[in-house]
Design a protein around this motif. Structure first.
Motif, PDB file in Angstrom:
ATOM      1  N   GLY A 422      39.609  37.932 -62.585  1.00  8.82           N
ATOM      2  CA  GLY A 422      38.272  38.003 -63.155  1.00  8.82           C
ATOM      3  C   GLY A 422      37.417  39.027 -62.454  1.00  8.82           C
ATOM      4  O   GLY A 422      37.732  39.467 -61.336  1.00  8.82           O
ATOM      5  N   MET A 423      36.335  39.417 -63.089  1.00 13.93           N
ATOM      6  CA  MET A 423      35.424  40.420 -62.539  1.00 13.93           C
ATOM      7  C   MET A 423      34.297  39.738 -61.753  1.00 13.93           C
ATOM      8  O   MET A 423      33.756  38.709 -62.176  1.00 13.93           O
ATOM      9  N   VAL A 424      33.943  40.304 -60.612  1.00  8.13           N
ATOM     10  CA  VAL A 424      32.887  39.756 -59.766  1.00  8.13           C
ATOM     11  C   VAL A 424      31.523  40.102 -60.366  1.00  8.13           C
ATOM     12  O   VAL A 424      31.238  41.260 -60.664  1.00  8.13           O
ATOM     13  N   LEU A 425      30.686  39.082 -60.513  1.00  8.47           N
ATOM     14  CA  LEU A 425      29.338  39.283 -61.064  1.00  8.47           C
ATOM     15  C   LEU A 425      28.245  39.153 -60.013  1.00  8.47           C
ATOM     16  O   LEU A 425      27.220  39.825 -60.099  1.00  8.47           O
ATOM     17  N   LEU A 426      28.460  38.283 -59.031  1.00  2.00           N
ATOM     18  CA  LEU A 426      27.382  37.962 -58.100  1.00  2.00           C
ATOM     19  C   LEU A 426      27.966  37.343 -56.843  1.00  2.00           C
ATOM     20  O   LEU A 426      28.985  36.650 -56.894  1.00  2.00           O
ATOM     21  N   VAL A 427      27.300  37.599 -55.730  1.00  2.00           N
ATOM     22  CA  VAL A 427      27.644  36.963 -54.454  1.00  2.00           C
ATOM     23  C   VAL A 427      26.429  36.161 -53.994  1.00  2.00           C
ATOM     24  O   VAL A 427      25.310  36.689 -53.959  1.00  2.00           O
ATOM     25  N   VAL A 428      26.643  34.897 -53.669  1.00  3.25           N
ATOM     26  CA  VAL A 428      25.544  33.983 -53.308  1.00  3.25           C
ATOM     27  C   VAL A 428      25.703  33.555 -51.855  1.00  3.25           C
ATOM     28  O   VAL A 428      26.754  33.040 -51.455  1.00  3.25           O
ATOM     29  N   ARG A 429      24.657  33.763 -51.062  1.00  5.18           N
ATOM     30  CA  ARG A 429      24.607  33.281 -49.682  1.00  5.18           C
ATOM     31  C   ARG A 429      23.866  31.944 -49.648  1.00  5.18           C
ATOM     32  O   ARG A 429      22.977  31.694 -50.469  1.00  5.18           O
ATOM     33  N   PRO A 430      24.185  31.068 -48.705  1.00  4.30           N
ATOM     34  CA  PRO A 430      23.507  29.770 -48.623  1.00  4.30           C
ATOM     35  C   PRO A 430      22.087  29.933 -48.110  1.00  4.30           C
ATOM     36  O   PRO A 430      21.759  30.924 -47.450  1.00  4.30           O
ATOM     37  N   PRO A 431      21.214  28.967 -48.390  1.00  2.00           N
ATOM     38  CA  PRO A 431      19.847  29.037 -47.860  1.00  2.00           C
ATOM     39  C   PRO A 431      19.845  28.930 -46.344  1.00  2.00           C
ATOM     40  O   PRO A 431      20.680  28.246 -45.751  1.00  2.00           O
ATOM     41  N   ARG A 432      18.895  29.597 -45.719  1.00  2.00           N
ATOM     42  CA  ARG A 432      18.820  29.594 -44.255  1.00  2.00           C
ATOM     43  C   ARG A 432      17.367  29.722 -43.836  1.00  2.00           C
ATOM     44  O   ARG A 432      16.612  30.506 -44.411  1.00  2.00           O
ATOM     45  N   GLU A 433      16.989  28.948 -42.816  1.00  2.00           N
ATOM     46  CA  GLU A 433      15.597  28.896 -42.382  1.00  2.00           C
ATOM     47  C   GLU A 433      15.124  30.230 -41.823  1.00  2.00           C
ATOM     48  O   GLU A 433      14.009  30.666 -42.079  1.00  2.00           O
ATOM     49  N   ASP A 434      15.986  30.910 -41.038  1.00  2.00           N
ATOM     50  CA  ASP A 434      15.542  32.107 -40.336  1.00  2.00           C
ATOM     51  C   ASP A 434      15.748  33.378 -41.121  1.00  2.00           C
ATOM     52  O   ASP A 434      15.693  34.461 -40.582  1.00  2.00           O
ATOM     53  N   ASP A 435      15.999  33.269 -42.440  1.00  2.00           N
ATOM     54  CA  ASP A 435      16.236  34.473 -43.229  1.00  2.00           C
ATOM     55  C   ASP A 435      15.494  34.410 -44.546  1.00  2.00           C
ATOM     56  O   ASP A 435      15.960  34.892 -45.564  1.00  2.00           O
ATOM     57  N   ASP A 436      14.302  33.781 -44.528  1.00  2.00           N
ATOM     58  CA  ASP A 436      13.564  33.606 -45.764  1.00  2.00           C
ATOM     59  C   ASP A 436      13.039  34.904 -46.342  1.00  2.00           C
ATOM     60  O   ASP A 436      12.712  34.991 -47.518  1.00  2.00           O
ATOM     61  N   ASP A 437      12.919  35.946 -45.502  1.00  2.00           N
ATOM     62  CA  ASP A 437      12.376  37.203 -46.003  1.00  2.00           C
ATOM     63  C   ASP A 437      13.429  38.012 -46.747  1.00  2.00           C
ATOM     64  O   ASP A 437      13.120  39.049 -47.292  1.00  2.00           O
ATOM     65  N   TRP A 438      14.679  37.577 -46.743  1.00  2.00           N
ATOM     66  CA  TRP A 438      15.727  38.298 -47.447  1.00  2.00           C
ATOM     67  C   TRP A 438      16.355  37.356 -48.452  1.00  2.00           C
ATOM     68  O   TRP A 438      17.315  36.686 -48.189  1.00  2.00           O
ATOM     69  N   GLN A 439      15.763  37.271 -49.622  1.00  2.00           N
ATOM     70  CA  GLN A 439      16.224  36.329 -50.609  1.00  2.00           C
ATOM     71  C   GLN A 439      17.132  36.992 -51.650  1.00  2.00           C
ATOM     72  O   GLN A 439      18.150  36.452 -52.010  1.00  2.00           O
ATOM     73  N   THR A 440      16.757  38.114 -52.125  1.00  2.00           N
ATOM     74  CA  THR A 440      17.555  38.798 -53.124  1.00  2.00           C
ATOM     75  C   THR A 440      17.594  40.264 -52.773  1.00  2.00           C
ATOM     76  O   THR A 440      16.562  40.905 -52.615  1.00  2.00           O
ATOM     77  N   SER A 441      18.772  40.794 -52.644  1.00  2.00           N
ATOM     78  CA  SER A 441      18.922  42.205 -52.323  1.00  2.00           C
ATOM     79  C   SER A 441      20.147  42.735 -53.007  1.00  2.00           C
ATOM     80  O   SER A 441      21.004  41.977 -53.461  1.00  2.00           O
ATOM     81  N   HIS A 442      20.255  44.036 -53.091  1.00  2.00           N
ATOM     82  CA  HIS A 442      21.415  44.659 -53.678  1.00  2.00           C
ATOM     83  C   HIS A 442      22.134  45.415 -52.571  1.00  2.00           C
ATOM     84  O   HIS A 442      21.558  46.295 -51.935  1.00  2.00           O
TER      85      HIS A 442
END
Length: 446
Positions: A422-442
Motif C-alpha cells: 500500500g501507499m503511505v499517506l500519513l505518519v502520526v506521532r503520539p501526543p507529548r507534553e514537551d512538544d506542543d509547539d510542533w503539532q503538524t509539520s511536513h
C-alpha cells in the motif's frame, strides 16, 4: 448427638369414658386422668452435619487493597540525610565528597529556604555552578539507569558535571552514545558542547550537501557533518577548509562518512555531489503530532485497523477492508473481527480513504524516520487500494526480512518491484507534553 426428654402428665379429673354436661350440653369430650402419671419421651436429633453457610473458624485473610502513601526516596545520599543545614553547608564548602554526591545537598538547601546567592556566599559555589551540578547529576543518573557499565559512569567522577551538563538536551539513548564518545575521545566541555549541538542540529539540515553520507545514529558522524558544513564556508582550496575536513575525518565513525571526507580531502567529490543534491530532493509527506484531546474534539473521525510492523505482511493483508458506520448512532461495523483499532481525526490525507485503509504501528521511529528519530512509536497510515508502485516520489509499505518497512517508489522501480502492500499517506506521532509547539509539520523523506 443431642437428646431431648419430654414429660407428659395425664390428669385424673376426668376419664376418657365420662363426659361432663352443663345445662344439658356436653363440655369437653376429651378429658385428662385424675392422677397424672409421667411419661418420658426421648427425641434424638443428629446434628453432625455442618450447615452450608457456616463461617469457617479460620477465614482466609482479605487482601489489603489500601496502600499507604510512601513519599519518594530522598535524592540526598544516605550518609548526608542526617545532616542539618549547617552540616550540608560544611560539606559543600569543603567539597568533602564526589560532585554527584554533594550536588543533591544544593537542592535540599533550596527546599529549606536558602537561595542560590545565599549558598554562593556560604560555600563559594556560584549560581551557575550550582545549576551545572544539579543538572549534571540528573544526566548522570539517567545514563546509569539505562546503561550498566560502571567504568563509563566512573569516568565522570572527576569533572564530569561540566561534560554531562552539555548533553542535557539529548534523549537518554543519545546521552549514552554521546557520553561514550566523549570519554573515548577525551573531550573537554567545549567539544562536548559542539557534539551535543551537532546531534540536535543534524535533522534540521536535511537537504544540505553531503547530508546523506552521514549516519544520524552515530554521534561522531553528526559532529563530522558539522565540521564538513563549516569546511564548505571556506575557499577551495584553502588551509582552513583542509583543516576542517581533517577534523571531520577524525570525528567520523561510519565508513561511508569517512570515504566521503577522504574524497573531499583528495579531490574528486564535486561530480558526485551534484548527483547527491538531486537525490535529496524528495517528496513531502505529512508527519503529524497528535494533540491531547484532539480526537475527542474532532467533528469527524476515521476508524482504522492497526497492524504491528514486526508481525509481517500477513496481518496487513488480513485486516478488515470494509468499515462502515450506519444508523442514528453511527455504529461502526467491520467485515470481520479485529483486535486492534485506532481512531484518528479526519485529517485531509486520510479523509479520502475508502476501503483498504490500515494503520501500521512501529515501535521505534528511527526505523521509519532515521534522520529525525525521537525514540517514540509511530503510526503509518497506508492505503492498501493503491498498492501498485506508480509514483517514483511516493513511499510504499513493503515486507522485509525484519518486518515491514517503507521504501521510496523510485527505489522499488529500480528493483523491478511493481506491487507493494500500500501507499503511505500519513505518519502520526503520539501526543507529548514537551512538544506542543510542533503539532503538524511536513517533513522531507529520503
Amino acid at each position: 448427638m443431642v437428646s431431648l426428654t419430654a414429660t407428659i402428665i395425664k390428669s385424673s379429673l376426668f376419664t376418657p369414658f365420662t363426659q361432663s354436661t352443663t345445662h344439658g350440653f356436653p363440655t369437653n369430650p376429651i378429658t385428662r386422668p385424675v392422677n397424672p402419671a409421667p411419661h418420658t419421651l426421648t427425641v434424638t436429633a443428629n446434628v453432625s452435619r455442618k450447615p452450608q453457610n457456616m463461617i469457617p473458624k479460620n477465614p482466609p485473610a482479605r487482601q489489603n487493597l489500601y496502600q499507604p502513601f510512601r513519599p519518594p526516596s530522598s535524592p540526598v545520599p544516605p550518609q548526608f540525610r542526617s545532616l542539618d543545614s549547617a552540616g550540608k553547608i560544611e560539606i559543600l564548602a569543603g567539597r568533602l565528597a564526589l560532585w554527584f554526591e554533594y550536588a543533591p545537598l544544593i537542592s535540599s538547601l533550596y527546599a529549606e529556604g536558602l537561595t542560590p546567592p545565599n549558598i554562593e556566599e556560604l560555600t563559594g559555589i556560584s549560581s551557575i555552578e550550582q545549576n551545572r551540578l544539579i543538572v549534571g547529576t540528573k544526566v548522570r543518573d539517567s545514563i546509569a539507569q539505562s546503561l550498566h557499565e560502571p567504568e563509563l559512569i566512573a569516568a565522570f567522577d572527576t569533572g564530569g558535571a561540566e561534560l554531562l551538563y552539555e548533553i542535557r538536551l539529548l534523549s537518554t539513548t543519545q546521552r549514552v552514545a554521546a557520553a561514550t564518545y566523549i570519554i573515548d575521545r577525551s573531550f573537554d566541555s567545549k567539544k562536548a558542547q559542539d557534539l551535543a549541538r551537532a546531534i540536535k542540529d543534524y535533522p534540521s539540515r536535511r537537504g544540505d550537501v553531503g547530508w546523506v553520507d552521514f549516519d544520524y545514529n552515530l554521534p561522531g558522524d553528526c559532529l563530522a557533518f558539522l565540521y564538513y558544513r563549516q569546511s564548505r564556508e571556506n575557499k577551495n582550496p584553502s588551509e582552513q577548509r583542509t583543516s576542517m575536513l581533517q577534523l571531520a575525518l577524525d570525528a567520523a565513525e561510519s565508513e561511508k562518512a569517512k570515504k566521503k571526507l577522504e574524497k573531499e580531502l583528495h579531490g574528486g567529490g564535486e561530480e558526485e555531489e551534484k548527483v547527491k543534491v538531486e537525490e535529496v530532493k524528495a517528496v513531502t509527506i505529512p508527519v503529524v503530532r497528535l494533540k491531547f484531546g484532539e480526537v475527542a474534539g474532532a467533528s469527524s473521525v476515521v476508524v482504522l485497523p492497526v497492524c504491528k510492523a514486526e508481525e509481517g505482511e500477513r496481518n496487513v493483508l488480513e485486516a478488515p477492508r470494509e468499515i462502515n458506520a450506519g444508523g442514528d448512532f453511527k455504529v461502526v461495523e467491520a467485515e470481520r473481527g479485529w483486535k486492534r483499532w485506532v481512531v484518528l481525526p479526519s485529517w485531509k490525507p486520510v479523509a479520502a480513504i475508502g476501503r483498504g485503509g490500515v494503520a501500521v504501528s512501529f515501535r521505534d521511529d528511527r526505523k521509519v524516520l532515521p534522520w529525525d528519530g525521537k525514540e517514540e512509536p509511530l503510526l503509518v497510515v497506508v492505503d492498501r487500494e493503491r498498492s501498485a508502485v506508480e509514483s517514483g516520489d511516493g513511499y510504499y509499505l513493503v515486507a522485509g526480512e525484519s518486518g515491514l518497512k517503507l521504501k521510496k517508489g523510485s527505489v522499488l522501480k529500480e528493483g523491478s518491484v511493481e506491487e507493494s502492500l500500500g501507499m503511505v499517506l500519513l505518519v502520526v506521532r503520539p501526543p507529548r507534553e514537551d512538544d506542543d509547539d510542533w503539532q503538524t509539520s511536513h517533513e522531507n523523506w529520503e
